[in-house]
Design an enzyme around this catalytic site. Structure first.
Site, mmCIF file in Angstrom:
data_model
loop_
_atom_site.group_PDB
_atom_site.id
_atom_site.type_symbol
_atom_site.label_atom_id
_atom_site.label_comp_id
_atom_site.label_asym_id
_atom_site.label_seq_id
_atom_site.Cartn_x
_atom_site.Cartn_y
_atom_site.Cartn_z
ATOM 1 N N ASP A 22 0.845 -1.198 0.000
ATOM 2 C CA ASP A 22 0.000 0.000 0.000
ATOM 3 C C ASP A 22 0.885 1.255 0.000
ATOM 4 O O ASP A 22 0.654 2.206 -0.748
ATOM 5 C CB ASP A 22 -0.914 -0.048 1.241
ATOM 6 N N LYS A 80 1.306 4.206 -3.040
ATOM 7 C CA LYS A 80 1.185 5.651 -2.789
ATOM 8 C C LYS A 80 2.490 6.374 -3.160
ATOM 9 O O LYS A 80 2.468 7.499 -3.661
ATOM 10 C CB LYS A 80 0.826 5.876 -1.322
HETATM 11 N N1 HSE Z 1 -5.010 0.696 4.748
HETATM 12 C C1 HSE Z 1 -4.640 2.039 4.465
HETATM 13 C C2 HSE Z 1 -3.847 2.547 5.668
HETATM 14 C C3 HSE Z 1 -5.882 2.854 4.229
HETATM 15 O O1 HSE Z 1 -3.746 1.830 6.658
HETATM 16 O O2 HSE Z 1 -3.308 3.630 5.612
HETATM 17 C C4 HSE Z 1 -5.674 4.144 3.507
HETATM 18 O O3 HSE Z 1 -5.119 4.001 2.257
#
Ligand code: HSE
Length: 427
Positions: free
Chosen positions: A203, A207
């Site tokens: 994740d 980003k």
């Molecule tokens: N799972 C992500 C986090 C959510 O924990 O930041 C937001 O993108």
């Protein structure tokens, strides 16, 4: 309000979608005042329109048929909040092909299909807003892309996964184990549906791809850079970091030097005095250094229903205000001539190893380190003894990743060393 009314269609009535509906409930007059037009949330589509989301909505605008948005010539802006790759990509491209502007929070999709989506936006002369895709409610991408456009960006350091940050903060504050805190994060709803995305750094990597494009003008695919999560971090590492005056953060890093770009995601020891060390719990913080402005910290809620909805609706306002002007994402000409391999990265390193507690063990380890030109800055053997084994910790001076990787391999082969050697880079 002389101008034409704007109609918005929302695909995905989940947590963030409900936040968008609630934002319209709360602040529609304010939004309309700002853009000097009427702005209607004309249609909300989801496969499930029965479950009560706890927000007020006119049942007449609910539908299970996405074509009621895509085929409606009166809808000007489509919000995609279903996440994932498909059918999200198909919906976005179809909306664009019909001249509709798009707003999305879908970082996974943007990270993977950046070029295709941007080409479609350009070809169809429409805008795409994606502020919510990185850092949730934090005003981050627009400031990076526009307010800092007078700068050559030198570095981006981001804590951009709330779940990982929550886990590391809790482990440090309450001496809780990784697994225990992960379970808690899942119960609180912070983690992605599949938490491996959060804890393995994917994740964060998605980003970082978006931040890197906006900061440095290059689109670097995830396969091209090092991504390491927090699953190997133990309480021992956190305690030793504390002794060194540091905390451990999962950092997204993009830096440039002599036109060579470094892009990487990994747990990093951060000095307690650094601003990023105070970004705790589920919060996100992105520290950007521009050649004109110097360092800037953007901080806030990186996830959640209302913070993320704030960014989505902010994008809608933005698109309405600037509908007719073209926009570029990131500097149009990039300064990057090379993307450095992880091997070439230089850092100080923290190493944790488990060894048999007998004379001569350290001698063979230090032999390997000196053979690879790695010099040790500090050393400790304070951890908890487990049978004949004892953990040792050390911090090196500046060393190359290539040499550290090689040293780790050789050290792990020693009979006197048990299991893997964990290493964490220092900021
Ligand atoms: N799972 C992500 C986090 C959510 O924990 O930041 C937001 O993108």
């Amino acid at each position: 309000m002389a101008n034409k009314e704007i109609n918005v269609g929302l695909i995905g009535f989940g947590t963030i979608g409900s936040g968008v509906v609630e934002t319209f409930n709360l602040n529609q007059p304010l939004i309309e005042d700002k853009v000097q037009r009427k702005v209607n949330l004309k249609k909300v589509v989801d496969l499930d329109i029965e479950t009560d989301r706890g927000v007020k909505i006119d049942p007449k605008i609910l539908s299970t048929d996405v074509n009621e948005i895509l085929d409606d010539p009166d809808i000007d802006i489509v919000i995609e909040l279903i996440g994932g790759y498909q059918p999200a990509l198909k919906f976005i491209l179809t909306a664009m092909s019909k001249g509709k502007h798009v707003v999305t929070a879908n970082k996974a999709l943007l990270a993977k299909h950046w070029e295709e989506i941007m080409e479609a936006a350009e070809k169809n002369q429409v805008r795409i807003g994606f502020e919510a895709s990185v850092g949730g409610g934090i005003p981050l991408l627009k400031p990076l892309n526009e307010s800092l456009a007078a700068n050559k960006i030198e570095a981006i350091y981001g804590i951009i996964n709330g779940t990982a940050n929550y886990i590391l903060t809790k482990m440090a504050d309450e001496q809780q184990d990784f697994e225990e805190v992960l379970k808690e994060a899942q119960e609180k709803g912070y983690a992605e549906a599949d938490p491996t995305f959060d804890i393995k750094g994917h994740d964060t990597a998605q980003k970082l791809i978006i931040l890197t494009k906006l900061g440095f003008g290059v689109y670097v695919k995830q396969e091209k850079f090092h991504v390491e999560g927090i699953t190997r971090i133990t309480l021992d590492d956190i305690e030793y970091a504390k002794e060194l005056g540091c905390c451990i953060k999962l950092l997204a890093i993009s830096t440039i030097k002599d036109e060579e770009l470094e892009v990487r995601v990994h747990p990093t020891m951060v000095d307690e005095k650094h601003l990023l060390a105070s970004v705790n719990d589920v919060f996100n913080g992105v520290y950007i250094i521009g050649d004109v402005v110097g360092p800037v910290l953007m901080y806030g809620a990186g996830a959640g229903m209302m913070p993320t909805a704030s960014a989505v609706v902010g994008d809608i306002i933005d698109i309405i205000e600037e509908m007719d002007s073209p926009i570029t994402y990131g500097p149009p000409q990039t300064r990057v001539t090379k993307i450095k391999g992880m091997d070439e990265v230089e850092s100080k390193y923290y190493l944790r190893l488990t060894v048999i507690d007998k004379p001569g063990v350290l001698h063979s380890i230090s032999g390997i380190l000196s053979y690879l030109n790695i010099s040790v800055d500090s050393f400790s053997q304070k951890g908890h003894q487990k049978g004949e084994f004892v953990p040792i910790f050390m911090v090196t001076h500046q060393a190359t990743e290539k040499n550290i990787q090689e040293a780790v391999k050789l050290i792990e082969k020693l009979d006197t060393v048990k299991g893997e050697v964990v290493f964490i880079r220092l900021l």
